[in-house]
Enzyme design. Structure first.
Site, PDB file in Angstrom:
ATOM      1  N   ARG A 176     -49.726   0.357  11.118  1.00  0.00           N
ATOM      2  CA  ARG A 176     -48.223   0.286  11.250  1.00  0.00           C
ATOM      3  C   ARG A 176     -47.995   1.969  11.768  1.00  0.00           C
ATOM      4  O   ARG A 176     -47.200   2.100  12.411  1.00  0.00           O
ATOM      5  CB  ARG A 176     -47.310  -0.082  10.218  1.00  0.00           C
ATOM      6  N   GLN A 208     -33.465  -2.185   7.588  1.00  0.00           N
ATOM      7  CA  GLN A 208     -34.555  -2.811   6.876  1.00  0.00           C
ATOM      8  C   GLN A 208     -35.949  -2.330   7.567  1.00  0.00           C
ATOM      9  O   GLN A 208     -36.955  -2.860   7.084  1.00  0.00           O
ATOM     10  CB  GLN A 208     -34.556  -4.436   7.225  1.00  0.00           C
ATOM     11  N   ASN A 209     -35.792  -1.406   8.527  1.00  0.00           N
ATOM     12  CA  ASN A 209     -36.950  -0.872   9.197  1.00  0.00           C
ATOM     13  C   ASN A 209     -37.597   0.351   8.413  1.00  0.00           C
ATOM     14  O   ASN A 209     -37.190   1.034   7.884  1.00  0.00           O
ATOM     15  CB  ASN A 209     -36.707  -0.574  10.479  1.00  0.00           C
ATOM     16  N   ASP A 220     -39.710   2.179  10.092  1.00  0.00           N
ATOM     17  CA  ASP A 220     -39.915   3.276  11.129  1.00  0.00           C
ATOM     18  C   ASP A 220     -38.875   4.581  11.036  1.00  0.00           C
ATOM     19  O   ASP A 220     -37.924   4.282  10.090  1.00  0.00           O
ATOM     20  CB  ASP A 220     -40.022   2.871  12.197  1.00  0.00           C
ATOM     21  N   HIS A 224     -36.174  -1.448   2.787  1.00  0.00           N
ATOM     22  CA  HIS A 224     -37.595  -1.905   2.672  1.00  0.00           C
ATOM     23  C   HIS A 224     -38.641  -1.036   2.547  1.00  0.00           C
ATOM     24  O   HIS A 224     -39.705  -1.242   2.756  1.00  0.00           O
ATOM     25  CB  HIS A 224     -37.771  -2.979   3.849  1.00  0.00           C
ATOM     26  N   GLY A 263     -30.399  -6.479  15.813  1.00  0.00           N
ATOM     27  CA  GLY A 263     -31.964  -6.726  16.015  1.00  0.00           C
ATOM     28  C   GLY A 263     -32.488  -7.241  14.647  1.00  0.00           C
ATOM     29  O   GLY A 263     -33.514  -6.843  14.335  1.00  0.00           O
ATOM     30  N   THR A 264     -31.838  -8.083  13.898  1.00  0.00           N
ATOM     31  CA  THR A 264     -32.239  -8.657  12.751  1.00  0.00           C
ATOM     32  C   THR A 264     -31.994 -10.368  12.655  1.00  0.00           C
ATOM     33  O   THR A 264     -30.908 -10.730  13.036  1.00  0.00           O
ATOM     34  CB  THR A 264     -31.928  -7.923  11.374  1.00  0.00           C
TER      35      THR A 264
HETATM   36  N1  APR Z   1     -32.931  -5.852  20.988  1.00  0.00           N
HETATM   37  C1  APR Z   1     -32.126  -6.370  20.013  1.00  0.00           C
HETATM   38  N2  APR Z   1     -32.698  -7.316  19.254  1.00  0.00           N
HETATM   39  C2  APR Z   1     -34.215  -7.957  19.607  1.00  0.00           C
HETATM   40  C3  APR Z   1     -34.850  -7.357  20.400  1.00  0.00           C
HETATM   41  C4  APR Z   1     -34.136  -6.373  21.262  1.00  0.00           C
HETATM   42  N3  APR Z   1     -34.939  -5.963  22.306  1.00  0.00           N
HETATM   43  N4  APR Z   1     -36.053  -7.984  20.351  1.00  0.00           N
HETATM   44  C5  APR Z   1     -35.977  -8.879  19.550  1.00  0.00           C
HETATM   45  N5  APR Z   1     -34.791  -8.789  19.091  1.00  0.00           N
HETATM   46  C6  APR Z   1     -34.329  -9.570  17.806  1.00  0.00           C
HETATM   47  C7  APR Z   1     -34.817 -11.072  17.437  1.00  0.00           C
HETATM   48  O1  APR Z   1     -34.081 -11.873  18.353  1.00  0.00           O
HETATM   49  C8  APR Z   1     -34.649 -11.122  16.094  1.00  0.00           C
HETATM   50  O2  APR Z   1     -33.426 -11.573  15.602  1.00  0.00           O
HETATM   51  O3  APR Z   1     -34.741  -8.801  16.537  1.00  0.00           O
HETATM   52  C9  APR Z   1     -34.709  -9.758  15.256  1.00  0.00           C
HETATM   53  C10 APR Z   1     -36.034  -9.506  14.661  1.00  0.00           C
HETATM   54  O4  APR Z   1     -36.283 -10.287  13.512  1.00  0.00           O
HETATM   55  P1  APR Z   1     -37.175 -10.270  12.433  1.00  0.00           P
HETATM   56  O5  APR Z   1     -38.598 -10.269  13.151  1.00  0.00           O
HETATM   57  O6  APR Z   1     -37.314 -11.224  11.554  1.00  0.00           O
HETATM   58  O7  APR Z   1     -37.125  -8.881  11.795  1.00  0.00           O
HETATM   59  P2  APR Z   1     -36.202  -8.506  10.730  1.00  0.00           P
HETATM   60  O8  APR Z   1     -34.889  -9.285  10.685  1.00  0.00           O
HETATM   61  O9  APR Z   1     -35.865  -7.093  10.945  1.00  0.00           O
HETATM   62  O10 APR Z   1     -37.130  -8.806   9.383  1.00  0.00           O
HETATM   63  C11 APR Z   1     -36.615  -8.499   8.171  1.00  0.00           C
HETATM   64  O11 APR Z   1     -38.383  -9.033   7.058  1.00  0.00           O
HETATM   65  O12 APR Z   1     -40.700  -9.479   7.014  1.00  0.00           O
HETATM   66  C12 APR Z   1     -39.604  -8.487   6.376  1.00  0.00           C
HETATM   67  O13 APR Z   1     -39.437  -6.459   5.564  1.00  0.00           O
HETATM   68  C13 APR Z   1     -39.675  -7.066   7.024  1.00  0.00           C
HETATM   69  O14 APR Z   1     -37.725  -5.739   6.952  1.00  0.00           O
HETATM   70  C14 APR Z   1     -38.221  -6.857   7.456  1.00  0.00           C
HETATM   71  C15 APR Z   1     -37.491  -8.239   7.079  1.00  0.00           C
END
Ligand code: APR
Length: 231
Positions: A55, A86-87, A89, A104, A170-171
């Site tokens: 990663r 939550q990222n 990076d 996180h 984006g979550t």
């Molecule tokens: N622009 C905006 N949003 C986007 C894009 C984009 N180009 N591509 C995808 N998404 C959205 C998806 O629709 C989704 O709602 O980003 C979100 C990603 O969701 P997850 O993959 O669940 O990521 P996240 O919500 O950050 O996960 C939370 O879970 O595994 C743990 O610790 C890890 O911090 C992470 C936490």
């Protein structure tokens, strides 16, 4: 105006970093139980180290995108803008954002095995399992594994409770306690959510303006409106 920006993996998707729960997400390819739980770390630390080394290599190759850059521009124009992510990076920081709250963890730091906030910087992409923290304990990735505490969550709640506006980007709002941050905002605080998908908005959906666009389209446009005081 006091603004809180709350981001997840989706804001970094257009920088080439995988999200977790999209169809091509990390948790479709890897088992959470094997690499991202406290038990996994105890059981097979080398597997965890290898996963986060990969990663980290991806993050070093990635660049901040227009959404990260717009958020940094917002914070420069309105200093009472707080970024909670939550990222793991560092793309917010590399876009110019300051004092980013990482709920996180952070991929470019390692931490003590006995003190959850005692971190050391890591040069390059590769952690060598077995190296030790100055406190003598084994170094581990500075990642909050499932089943572990989220030390900066109280700070995030405090910031959310003072917000006059919240921008969520984006979550999927699937992971707690992070996803519960929305409930710490005041009743009359508008929430703008930028995501092409449909996150789990739950009871807040009535308070949310959902901008169903990708981050690099929706975030700069929203921030232009805020800075031109059209919001
Ligand atoms: N622009 C905006 N949003 C986007 C894009 C984009 N180009 N591509 C995808 N998404 C959205 C998806 O629709 C989704 O709602 O980003 C979100 C990603 O969701 P997850 O993959 O669940 O990521 P996240 O919500 O950050 O996960 C939370 O879970 O595994 C743990 O610790 C890890 O911090 C992470 C936490």
């Amino acid at each position: 105006m006091n603004i809180v920006v709350f981001t997840g993996a989706g804001i970094s998707a257009e920088s080439g970093l995988s999200t977790f729960r999209d169809s091509d997400g990390l948790w479709e390819k890897y088992s959470v139980e094997e690499i991202c739980t406290h038990e996994a770390w105890e059981r097979n630390p080398q597997l965890c180290v290898d996963f986060y080394n990969a990663r980290r290599r991806d993050v070093l190759k990635a660049q901040p995108n227009a959404a990260h850059i717009a958020i940094a521009r917002l914070q420069q124009a309105l200093p009472d803008t707080h970024i909670i992510t939550q990222n793991i990076d560092d793309l917010h920081e590399r876009a110019g954002a300051k004092e980013v709250v990482h709920l996180h963890g952070e991929i470019k730091l390692l931490r003590s095995s006995i003190n959850e906030t005692a971190t050391v910087p890591l040069q390059g992409w590769e952690q060598h399992y077995g190296d030790r923290h100055p406190d003598g304990s084994l170094l581990r990735p500075y990642i909050v594994f499932f089943g572990e505490g989220v030390p900066y969550f109280p700070l995030a709640c405090d910031l959310a409770s003072q917000a006059d506006m919240m921008i969520v980007v984006g979550t999927s709002l699937n992971v707690y306690p992070a996803a519960s941050l929305l409930q710490y905002t005041k009743e009359n605080t508008p929430i703008y959510l930028i995501d092409p998908g449909t996150p789990a908005m739950g009871p807040y959906s009535k308070r949310i303006t959902h901008i169903q666009q990708k981050a690099t389209e929706g975030v700069p446009a929203l921030i232009d409106k805020i800075l031109n005081s059209q919001l």
